[in-house]
Design an enzyme around this catalytic site. Structure first.
Site, PDB file in Angstrom:
ATOM      1  N   CYS A 132       0.807  -1.230   0.000  1.00 31.96           N
ATOM      2  CA  CYS A 132       0.000   0.000   0.000  1.00 31.96           C
ATOM      3  C   CYS A 132       0.841   1.282   0.000  1.00 31.96           C
ATOM      4  CB  CYS A 132      -0.932  -0.001   1.212  1.00 31.96           C
ATOM      5  SG  CYS A 132      -0.183  -0.702   2.690  1.00 31.96           S
ATOM      6  N   HIS A 252      -3.165   6.209   4.471  1.00 34.71           N
ATOM      7  CA  HIS A 252      -1.747   6.342   4.805  1.00 34.71           C
ATOM      8  C   HIS A 252      -1.265   7.714   4.328  1.00 34.71           C
ATOM      9  CE1 HIS A 252      -1.755   2.237   5.887  1.00 34.71           C
ATOM     10  NE2 HIS A 252      -0.993   1.711   4.948  1.00 34.71           N
TER      11      HIS A 252
HETATM   12  P1  NAP Z   1      -7.806  -9.250   7.632  1.00 31.78           P
HETATM   13  O1  NAP Z   1      -8.831  -8.166   7.813  1.00 31.78           O
HETATM   14  O2  NAP Z   1      -7.150  -9.814   8.837  1.00 31.78           O
HETATM   15  O3  NAP Z   1      -8.495 -10.452   6.797  1.00 31.78           O
HETATM   16  C1  NAP Z   1      -7.844 -11.650   6.539  1.00 31.78           C
HETATM   17  C2  NAP Z   1      -8.642 -12.478   5.556  1.00 31.78           C
HETATM   18  O4  NAP Z   1      -7.928 -13.671   5.256  1.00 31.78           O
HETATM   19  C3  NAP Z   1      -9.999 -12.894   6.083  1.00 31.78           C
HETATM   20  O5  NAP Z   1     -10.924 -12.930   5.039  1.00 31.78           O
HETATM   21  C4  NAP Z   1      -9.706 -14.309   6.578  1.00 31.78           C
HETATM   22  O6  NAP Z   1     -10.848 -15.138   6.613  1.00 31.78           O
HETATM   23  C5  NAP Z   1      -8.775 -14.787   5.485  1.00 31.78           C
HETATM   24  N1  NAP Z   1      -8.037 -15.962   5.936  1.00 31.78           N
HETATM   25  C6  NAP Z   1      -7.286 -16.106   7.052  1.00 31.78           C
HETATM   26  N2  NAP Z   1      -6.807 -17.356   7.133  1.00 31.78           N
HETATM   27  C7  NAP Z   1      -7.281 -18.027   6.061  1.00 31.78           C
HETATM   28  C8  NAP Z   1      -7.160 -19.359   5.591  1.00 31.78           C
HETATM   29  N3  NAP Z   1      -6.474 -20.274   6.268  1.00 31.78           N
HETATM   30  N4  NAP Z   1      -7.786 -19.696   4.439  1.00 31.78           N
HETATM   31  C9  NAP Z   1      -8.501 -18.787   3.747  1.00 31.78           C
HETATM   32  N5  NAP Z   1      -8.662 -17.510   4.148  1.00 31.78           N
HETATM   33  C10 NAP Z   1      -8.052 -17.145   5.288  1.00 31.78           C
HETATM   34  O7  NAP Z   1      -6.633  -8.782   6.698  1.00 31.78           O
HETATM   35  P2  NAP Z   1      -6.639  -7.728   5.477  1.00 31.78           P
HETATM   36  O8  NAP Z   1      -6.232  -6.409   5.984  1.00 31.78           O
HETATM   37  O9  NAP Z   1      -7.871  -7.845   4.673  1.00 31.78           O
HETATM   38  O10 NAP Z   1      -5.403  -8.251   4.651  1.00 31.78           O
HETATM   39  C11 NAP Z   1      -5.393  -9.501   4.052  1.00 31.78           C
HETATM   40  C12 NAP Z   1      -4.081  -9.687   3.314  1.00 31.78           C
HETATM   41  O11 NAP Z   1      -4.038  -8.814   2.219  1.00 31.78           O
HETATM   42  C13 NAP Z   1      -2.866  -9.331   4.173  1.00 31.78           C
HETATM   43  O12 NAP Z   1      -2.466 -10.428   4.931  1.00 31.78           O
HETATM   44  C14 NAP Z   1      -1.879  -8.899   3.154  1.00 31.78           C
HETATM   45  O13 NAP Z   1      -1.142  -9.981   2.666  1.00 31.78           O
HETATM   46  C15 NAP Z   1      -2.748  -8.303   2.075  1.00 31.78           C
HETATM   47  N6  NAP Z   1      -2.773  -6.850   2.175  1.00 31.78           N
HETATM   48  C16 NAP Z   1      -2.265  -6.189   1.160  1.00 31.78           C
HETATM   49  C17 NAP Z   1      -2.252  -4.841   1.159  1.00 31.78           C
HETATM   50  C18 NAP Z   1      -1.620  -4.133   0.045  1.00 31.78           C
HETATM   51  O14 NAP Z   1      -1.115  -3.091   0.255  1.00 31.78           O
HETATM   52  N7  NAP Z   1      -1.617  -4.617  -1.152  1.00 31.78           N
HETATM   53  C19 NAP Z   1      -2.781  -4.113   2.202  1.00 31.78           C
HETATM   54  C20 NAP Z   1      -3.330  -4.802   3.252  1.00 31.78           C
HETATM   55  C21 NAP Z   1      -3.295  -6.186   3.207  1.00 31.78           C
HETATM   56  P3  NAP Z   1     -11.593 -15.489   8.010  1.00 31.78           P
HETATM   57  O15 NAP Z   1     -12.453 -14.300   8.318  1.00 31.78           O
HETATM   58  O16 NAP Z   1     -12.384 -16.699   7.665  1.00 31.78           O
HETATM   59  O17 NAP Z   1     -10.535 -15.728   9.023  1.00 31.78           O
HETATM   60  C1  3JM Z   2       0.069  -5.885   4.448  1.00 35.35           C
HETATM   61  O1  3JM Z   2       0.167 -12.759   6.847  1.00 35.35           O
HETATM   62  C2  3JM Z   2       0.751 -12.185   5.925  1.00 35.35           C
HETATM   63  O2  3JM Z   2       1.605 -12.742   5.232  1.00 35.35           O
HETATM   64  C3  3JM Z   2       0.324 -10.797   5.588  1.00 35.35           C
HETATM   65  C4  3JM Z   2       1.248  -9.720   5.967  1.00 35.35           C
HETATM   66  C5  3JM Z   2       0.810  -8.389   5.377  1.00 35.35           C
HETATM   67  C6  3JM Z   2       1.279  -7.944   4.136  1.00 35.35           C
HETATM   68  C7  3JM Z   2       2.092  -8.840   3.281  1.00 35.35           C
HETATM   69  O3  3JM Z   2       3.285  -9.010   3.559  1.00 35.35           O
HETATM   70  O4  3JM Z   2       1.525  -9.383   2.341  1.00 35.35           O
HETATM   71  C8  3JM Z   2      -0.057  -7.582   6.120  1.00 35.35           C
HETATM   72  C9  3JM Z   2      -0.432  -6.340   5.641  1.00 35.35           C
HETATM   73  C10 3JM Z   2       0.922  -6.679   3.690  1.00 35.35           C
HETATM   74  C11 3JM Z   2       1.462  -6.145   2.434  1.00 35.35           C
HETATM   75  O5  3JM Z   2       0.695  -5.541   1.686  1.00 35.35           O
HETATM   76  O6  3JM Z   2       2.650  -6.253   2.159  1.00 35.35           O
END
Ligand code: NAP
Ligand code: 3JM
Length: 346
Positions: A132, A252
């Site tokens: 992000c 951010h």
């Molecule tokens: P979050 O609110 O904690 O949500 C996590 C999601 O992953 C929930 O839908 C959860 O489902 C699912 N999950 C967890 N364990 C799982 C499993 N074993 N199998 C299938 N689904 C599972 O996190 P978030 O902020 O949405 O972020 C999710 C991911 O996106 C991060 O970990 C990161 O890698 C990525 N991300 C990327 C950016 C970016 O800048 N591109 C920004 C933020 C995050 P349940 O509700 O069923 O547990």
């Molecule tokens: C933003 O559990 C994980 O691997 C997720 C960690 C995470 C990430 C990531 O590294 O993919 C949390 C929040 C990010 C990201 O966008 O880099």
């Protein structure tokens, strides 16, 4: 009747902070969907989500979830992407991955459409969505890079708690209430869910996002450094970053110092930023008008202000860049990539 081709779409991580925004954007943007599969962990299987008036049942994401899927959005953490993306590719899907799992893989394009849309067609089944904090910075700096070249970037971030997931938002709100009520605060998630030591986020600033590496930088800082070079396609850019979590819900903010390779005049800098795709120049100090996280929240654009020539280096600029981390920083950038795929512009 439109004869636009329709696609079978899957969203992995649908119950998360990012997944929730992906489905909202797919709806708002009328993404050309034939069928929509909503996936999460076993914990959420059986719950329903409504999409265009229909209730869709969430299923557990497994290796066999991707039969017939054309486009799969992943935002369920790096480990889930590493496990399931190969299965989705095998089933014939193109994956748009929001995690860090494939970003630095040399075979995987790392795409911000305003910067390197041409890389989408190079994909071998997975396109990575950058971090992000990186996305909003490179989208803003791209027109300056193209016109003048960039030799160095020094960035400090002020990052919203929603970047750490929905549980981190709850934690900030809970702690804030506790502080105001004079109750004891017991930190539970931040700075990093998987590490044992926790810190209070309410009324605080935590100079740690993601885990520390041996070089003294955090993983989030190294993502900004490495991803910026890869997206810009220029390893010669010197980047340093300090990433800080602050008690803001969405959006951010970044203080960015950038050294350009050529002389510039401020009028041209302003005009380049004002005309850059996806960027809004909001810079009227005389009216105390500049980007704020509270204004950027909910918007897909990136806002830039406080643009000024550095006092010591006449080839350098300082600026303030703000964007909604869950939208341009995650869900919107991913859906935008999806729109290029579905429009055949890949
Ligand atoms: P979050 O609110 O904690 O949500 C996590 C999601 O992953 C929930 O839908 C959860 O489902 C699912 N999950 C967890 N364990 C799982 C499993 N074993 N199998 C299938 N689904 C599972 O996190 P978030 O902020 O949405 O972020 C999710 C991911 O996106 C991060 O970990 C990161 O890698 C990525 N991300 C990327 C950016 C970016 O800048 N591109 C920004 C933020 C995050 P349940 O509700 O069923 O547990
Ligand atoms: C933003 O559990 C994980 O691997 C997720 C960690 C995470 C990430 C990531 O590294 O993919 C949390 C929040 C990010 C990201 O966008 O880099």
């Amino acid at each position: 009747m439109s004869n636009q081709k329709l696609f079978n779409v899957a969203v992995v991580g649908i119950t998360g902070a990012v997944g929730e925004q992906i489905i909202r954007l797919l709806d708002e943007r009328n993404f050309p969907i034939q069928s929509l599969k909503l996936l999460a962990s076993k914990r959420s299987a059986g719950k329903t989500v409504s999409f265009k008036g229909q209730e869709i049942v969430i299923e557990e994401a497994t290796p066999s979830s991707f039969e017939g899927v054309d486009i799969a959005f992943f935002s369920a953490g790096g480990d889930i992407s590493k496990e399931l993306v190969p299965h989705a590719i095998k089933a014939g899907a193109v994956c748009i991955d929001n995690t860090s799992a494939y970003r630095m893989d040399p075979e995987t394009p790392l795409v911000v459409p305003e910067v390197n849309v041409d890389m989408i067609k190079e994909n071998k089944g997975v396109i990575a969505n950058p971090n992000c904090s990186t996305i909003q910075m490179v989208a803003t700096l791209k027109p300056l890079y193209d016109r003048f070249g960039i030799s160095r970037i020094i960035v400090s971030t002020y990052q919203a708690v929603s970047g750490a997931g929905s549980r981190a938002i709850d934690e900030m709100l809970r702690q804030s209430r506790a502080v105001l009520d004079g109750e004891e605060v017991t930190p539970d998630i931040l700075p990093v869910g998987s590490l044992p030591r926790k810190h209070q986020i309410a009324f605080n600033a935590i100079p740690q996002i993601d885990k520390f590496l041996e070089n003294g930088f955090t993983n989030e800082e190294m993502k900004m450094i490495n991803e910026t070079k890869k997206i810009m396609g220029d390893d010669s850019i010197e980047v340093t970053a300090t990433c800080v979590r602050i008690p803001v819900t969405y959006g951010h903010s970044e203080s960015v110092y950038v050294e350009l390779k050529d002389d510039f005049d401020m009028e041209e800098i302003r005009s380049l930023l004002a005309n850059a795709p996806g960027i809004v120049l909001q810079d009227n100090p005389e009216e105390q008008d500049y980007p704020l996280a509270t204004d950027a929240a909910g918007k897909i654009e990136t806002f830039v202000g406080r643009v000024r020539r550095d006092l010591n280096n006449p080839r350098a600029l300082n600026m303030w860049i703000v964007s909604d981390n869950l939208l341009k920083g995650a869900a919107w950038n991913a859906v935008q990539i999806g729109e290029y795929l579905t429009s055949g512009q890949k």
